[in-house]
Design a protein around this motif. Structure first.
Motif, PDB file in Angstrom:
ATOM      1  N   ARG B   3       0.821  -1.198   0.000  1.00  0.00           N
ATOM      2  CA  ARG B   3       0.000   0.000   0.000  1.00  0.00           C
ATOM      3  C   ARG B   3       0.868   1.265   0.000  1.00  0.00           C
ATOM      4  O   ARG B   3       0.550   2.249  -0.664  1.00  0.00           O
ATOM      5  CB  ARG B   3      -0.943  -0.008   1.205  1.00  0.00           C
ATOM      6  CG  ARG B   3      -2.063   0.973   1.034  1.00  0.00           C
ATOM      7  CD  ARG B   3      -3.121   0.792   2.093  1.00  0.00           C
ATOM      8  NE  ARG B   3      -3.771  -0.506   2.015  1.00  0.00           N
ATOM      9  CZ  ARG B   3      -4.352  -1.125   3.059  1.00  0.00           C
ATOM     10  NH1 ARG B   3      -4.333  -0.540   4.245  1.00  0.00           N
ATOM     11  NH2 ARG B   3      -4.934  -2.283   2.931  1.00  0.00           N
ATOM     12  N   ASP B   5       3.653   1.738  -1.398  1.00  0.00           N
ATOM     13  CA  ASP B   5       4.141   1.979  -2.752  1.00  0.00           C
ATOM     14  C   ASP B   5       3.106   2.679  -3.600  1.00  0.00           C
ATOM     15  O   ASP B   5       3.407   3.623  -4.321  1.00  0.00           O
ATOM     16  CB  ASP B   5       4.489   0.639  -3.413  1.00  0.00           C
ATOM     17  CG  ASP B   5       5.963   0.377  -3.329  1.00  0.00           C
ATOM     18  OD1 ASP B   5       6.620   1.073  -2.531  1.00  0.00           O
ATOM     19  OD2 ASP B   5       6.442  -0.519  -4.034  1.00  0.00           O
ATOM     20  N   LEU B   6       1.856   2.189  -3.477  1.00  0.00           N
ATOM     21  CA  LEU B   6       0.775   2.773  -4.263  1.00  0.00           C
ATOM     22  C   LEU B   6       0.613   4.248  -3.902  1.00  0.00           C
ATOM     23  O   LEU B   6       0.488   5.116  -4.774  1.00  0.00           O
ATOM     24  CB  LEU B   6      -0.512   1.993  -3.964  1.00  0.00           C
ATOM     25  CG  LEU B   6      -1.565   2.074  -5.060  1.00  0.00           C
ATOM     26  CD1 LEU B   6      -1.031   1.434  -6.325  1.00  0.00           C
ATOM     27  CD2 LEU B   6      -2.840   1.390  -4.598  1.00  0.00           C
ATOM     28  N   ARG B   9       3.548   6.269  -5.214  1.00  0.00           N
ATOM     29  CA  ARG B   9       3.477   6.452  -6.650  1.00  0.00           C
ATOM     30  C   ARG B   9       2.410   7.476  -7.029  1.00  0.00           C
ATOM     31  O   ARG B   9       2.636   8.337  -7.875  1.00  0.00           O
ATOM     32  CB  ARG B   9       3.175   5.110  -7.314  1.00  0.00           C
ATOM     33  CG  ARG B   9       3.085   5.198  -8.815  1.00  0.00           C
ATOM     34  CD  ARG B   9       2.683   3.875  -9.370  1.00  0.00           C
ATOM     35  NE  ARG B   9       3.712   2.882  -9.106  1.00  0.00           N
ATOM     36  CZ  ARG B   9       4.170   2.056 -10.045  1.00  0.00           C
ATOM     37  NH1 ARG B   9       3.694   2.120 -11.247  1.00  0.00           N
ATOM     38  NH2 ARG B   9       5.085   1.176  -9.759  1.00  0.00           N
ATOM     39  N   SER B  10       1.244   7.403  -6.374  1.00  0.00           N
ATOM     40  CA  SER B  10       0.204   8.371  -6.752  1.00  0.00           C
ATOM     41  C   SER B  10       0.598   9.774  -6.318  1.00  0.00           C
ATOM     42  O   SER B  10       0.315  10.741  -7.017  1.00  0.00           O
ATOM     43  CB  SER B  10      -1.164   7.987  -6.181  1.00  0.00           C
ATOM     44  OG  SER B  10      -1.051   7.036  -5.184  1.00  0.00           O
TER      45      SER B  10
END
Lengths: 285, 297
Positions: B3, B5-6, B9-10
């Motif tokens: 999570r 990472d997500l 990234r966003s």
């Protein structure tokens, strides 16, 4: 093709060589000339009161630039606070994530275009979106304008610096089981930190002398910058402009030169420091 | 994907997209704010010479002409100088080239308001006393000059854009494959012939890119020009005439403008934005083309 004699060709070569030496000499001489004239005219203005007293309307004794100096630091600091995190994240996106190549290319293009955007237009824009809705000029609006100018510069240098980090480092970190976020922040960014710092310092030295956007946002006030968020805030570049163009008095011109000398010294110091940082890193690598 | 990472990234994606959004907002906002003028005057704005806040008549021709002329003067001076300086710096031994290169780069670090002040108090009197009497009688110079005007602004701009053009040209020269240069010397070319006939041809796209970057800077420069151009809203009669550029008009008139005049200033800003966007797009095209070409080697 026309025939050229050897003498002509040699002469042409000599002439071109001499011209290019002259061009370099001329450019360096102009640089020194500008520095020298600012120093010569600015030094007499500088004294303890000049550096510690706030600016005052013409005629009052003990005129200084301390409030403008403080205001410039505030406005530039605010700009750095807004721009640096955003720009670093943006740069990381451009360099590290390759899932949407079209989007990345478009963003890179937009950043390049924004880098060449005249600062006066950025000033107009911030005037329209911040000064008009809030109803007053403010140092904060000035910070936003400067942040918009810094953003693309830091973003592009961040991308360039991160791309220079060898891929083996990323792969090693990922193989050890680190997440992408951790790899990027702790390994990639850390090994490129001298380069990132150079980019940030260069951007700061570039915007801290910007005048045009501040004319539309921060304006000027003969007071201490206590109302940074809600009223016109004093700053060095606008002070220099005011004293040089809107005042017929010799003593104001003199104070303007003094302020110019202080501003130039600070900016060149940051600029040269960042270059040294970059060179030291180059030798280490 | 974890999570964090997500999220990371966003967050990065958001920060990056922001700049593209900002560019769009900038264009949209200026268009919106200048609508009042476009409705009132229409495209006649671009061809009219009257700038009269009292009768509410606005024409953009004088600042457009002023901008183009000062930029042309600046490019005419800066381009050959930058080219010659870059040639010397690429050929010179590093012990000499590095400090001299840094010295030229420092020109780009000096804030524009200091250029303006220097132009106002040092260069303009010099132009009035020595340069303008010297040039009088030449075509385009048949006017009593007072030191300010198109020529002085052009000279200041030339000094300001020189380091930008020179830096890109140095990069382009340094990236030329040494084989090309060595082959030219092997055929008996002089240094100048190798530079002019081989390296220039090879790197022409990069050089053009650099030239356009300088052009964009010159078009949008505000403070230095405002100090020395005289800020006269009429068509120039000679190179010594006082004039105005789009950027200097914006900075000079904005504080006391309101109503339709403010709208006219925003329209001027929009014009400058379009000009600079076009120039930047051309510059990016050439720089990319030259980078791709080097990548193929």
């Amino acid at each position: 093709m026309t025939r050229r004699t050897l003498t002509f060709r040699k002469l042409q070569d000599r002439l071109a060589g001499a011209c290019s030496q002259l061009a370099v000499l001329l450019a360096v001489a102009i640089m020194l000339w500008i520095l020298a004239s600012v120093c010569r005219r600015g030094l007499p203005a500088i004294s303890a009161t000049f550096l510690t007293e706030p600016s005052k309307p013409f005629g009052l004794p003990d005129n200084g630039i301390a409030n403008a100096l403080l205001g410039t630091l505030l406005i530039t600091g605010g700009a750095a606070l807004i721009a640096i995190p955003t720009a670093l994240l943006g740069g990381i996106f451009l360099a590290e994530f390759h899932d949407w190549p079209r989007l990345t290319a478009a963003i890179r293009f937009a950043a390049n275009v924004m880098m060449g955007m005249p600062s006066v237009i950025v000033g107009l824009f911030v005037y329209l979106v911040i000064v008009v809705p809030t109803g007053h000029f403010s140092g904060l609006a000035g910070s936003v304008a400067l942040a918009l100018i810094m953003l693309p510069v830091i973003m592009r240098t961040t991308e360039d610096m991160l791309l220079m980090v060898p891929n083996a480092l990323r792969e090693a970190a990922l193989a050890l089981g680190m997440t992408r976020a951790r790899t990027t922040l702790h390994i990639v960014c850390k090994s490129a930190r001298a380069g990132l710092l150079t980019g940030i310092l260069l951007a700061i030295s570039r915007v801290s002398g910007e005048t045009a956007p501040l004319l539309f946002t921060a304006l000027y006030a003969d007071a201490w910058p206590t109302t940074y968020a809600s009223a016109p805030t004093p700053n060095l570049p606008v002070l220099i402009t005011e004293y040089a163009t809107n005042s017929p008095f010799e003593s104001m011109h003199q104070a303007g030169w003094g302020a110019a000398l202080i501003a130039m010294t600070l900016i060149l110091a940051v600029n040269i420091a960042s270059r040294f940082l970059c060179r030291r890193k180059g030798q280490a690598a | 994907m974890p999570r964090t990472d997500l999220l990371f990234r966003s967050l990065c994606g958001l920060a990056a997209t922001l700049i593209a959004l900002l560019l769009c907002c900038l264009c949209g906002q200026l268009l919106l704010s200048s609508l009042g003028l476009w409705r009132h005057t229409g495209l006649a704005f671009l061809a009219s010479c009257d700038w009269n806040p009292v009768t509410d008549q606005y024409g953009a021709l004088p600042p457009i002409v002023g901008t183009l002329l000062t930029t042309a003067i600046a490019m005419a001076i800066a381009l050959p100088l930058a080219f010659a300086a870059a040639l010397f710096l690429t050929d010179a031994p590093p012990a000499l080239a590095t400090p001299l290169g840094h010295a030229i780069d420092l020109l780009a670090a000096i804030p524009s308001v200091i250029y303006g002040m220097w132009g106002l108090f040092v260069l303009a009197p010099l132009m009035q006393r020595h340069v303008q009497p010297l040039l009088r009688g030449l075509p385009g110079c048949n006017e009593e000059g007072n030191g300010f005007g198109l020529l002085t602004a052009g000279v200041i701009l030339a000094i300001m854009i020189l380091p930008y053009i020179c830096a890109i040209m140095r990069d382009v020269f340094a990236m030329t494959p040494p084989m090309l240069r060595e082959a030219a010397y092997g055929l008996g070319c002089t240094r100048w012939e190798a530079s002019w006939d081989i390296i220039l041809r090879y790197g022409i796209r990069g050089l053009l890119g650099g030239a356009f970057i300088g052009l964009g800077r010159a078009l949008g420069e505000t403070m230095a020009v405002m100090f020395v151009i005289g800020n006269v809203m009429s068509l120039p009669k000679s190179l010594f005439s006082g004039s105005a550029t789009i950027a200097s008009t914006l900075a000079n008139n904005f504080a006391e403008a309101s109503g339709l005049q403010r709208s006219a200033l925003f329209a001027l800003g929009l014009l400058l934005l379009i000009l600079c966007l076009t120039i930047q797009i051309i510059a990016q095209y050439y720089l990319n083309a030259s980078r791709n070409r080097r990548g193929e080697q």
